[in-house]
Design an enzyme around this catalytic site. Sequence first.
Site, mmCIF file in Angstrom:
data_model
loop_
_atom_site.group_PDB
_atom_site.id
_atom_site.type_symbol
_atom_site.label_atom_id
_atom_site.label_comp_id
_atom_site.label_asym_id
_atom_site.label_seq_id
_atom_site.Cartn_x
_atom_site.Cartn_y
_atom_site.Cartn_z
ATOM 1 C CG HIS A 253 -0.288 -0.082 2.513
ATOM 2 N ND1 HIS A 253 0.180 -1.268 3.034
ATOM 3 C CD2 HIS A 253 0.027 0.876 3.415
ATOM 4 C CE1 HIS A 253 0.741 -1.042 4.204
ATOM 5 N NE2 HIS A 253 0.682 0.256 4.461
ATOM 6 N NE ARG A 268 0.938 1.420 10.518
ATOM 7 C CZ ARG A 268 1.795 0.538 10.974
ATOM 8 N NH1 ARG A 268 1.937 0.350 12.267
ATOM 9 N NH2 ARG A 268 2.532 -0.166 10.129
HETATM 10 C C1 SIN Z 1 -2.148 5.471 5.499
HETATM 11 O O1 SIN Z 1 -2.151 6.303 6.418
HETATM 12 O O2 SIN Z 1 -2.951 5.570 4.564
HETATM 13 C C2 SIN Z 1 -1.202 4.309 5.498
HETATM 14 C C3 SIN Z 1 -0.499 4.123 6.797
HETATM 15 C C4 SIN Z 1 0.493 2.989 6.790
HETATM 16 O O3 SIN Z 1 1.219 2.806 5.826
HETATM 17 O O4 SIN Z 1 0.571 2.257 7.792
#
Ligand code: SIN
Length: 282
Positions: A253, A268
């Site tokens: 991601h 998170r």
């Molecule tokens: C995000 O904030 O969209 C991604 C965060 C991450 O990479 O843990």
Amino acid sequence: MEIRPITQNLGAEIRGIDLTSMDAEAHTTIEEAFSRYLVLCFREQKLEPGDMVELASRFGGLGETPYLSGLEDYPDVVPVIKEAFEKSHHTFGSGWHTDFTFQTCPPARTLLYAVDVPSKGGDTLFANLQEAYEALSQGMKENLSKLRAIHSATRSYGPDASLKDHLENMVITNEDKEPELQSHPVIRKHPVTMKPSLWINPTYTIGFEGMTEQESQPLLEYLNNLIVEERFRCKVVWTKGTLAMWDNRCTQHSASSDYAGHRREMWRVTTAGETPINFANG
Ligand code: SIN
């Protein structure tokens, strides 16, 4: 529960479930959807930090989070914050990666909850590493299945890393010496679905075991470019109260840094992972 795919091969939005009161049947449905879509976005949730810890426990137990400081009363819940007035536009998690692949047992999943989001921008892109693997030729699959890659936290959290300088409202602690190297299979077998993934990433993978940097870089570059082709991707557009859960065993991601002048706050947590296993069949 309504499950709506985001693209043909990656991501699904889920509505009609309150994660704080998920029963066993809903849990099973979610796990089936997770194996199929790899990235799930639960809309319209109202979560507290304690709920994030509880959810991480339901989905496999908490992972270990080095370098990043969590909330005072919930050290495993890391606030990912960009204030509207910050000098740097750089967002935490921008740049393609899979979370913490520099660990011996990298996290199986990450759960990210949108506390505050900009009205536009700040989306997160995901890539499907199973599809990327399937796109390789048989010869490349066979060759890569014999290789291991070296992963390191050095670019993000090493003594000379500048990530923390871009994130004035997060508490990030760099290593004071070169971080330990970690060797993982390049083609990873998923422990639940047994599917192979092309399991490298441009943030933490620094080379192939037994090969020089000069030899490693062209192949890494080719594979890193392949993985993020549009055909393997989906985009999560955040709304306040969305919880995304993604599978670090088969996705990458990248957060978008395109909302300068606006605030974004996410919470998170990661879940415990297993030792990555090689997919040997080619
Ligand atoms: C995000 O904030 O969209 C991604 C965060 C991450 O990479 O843990």
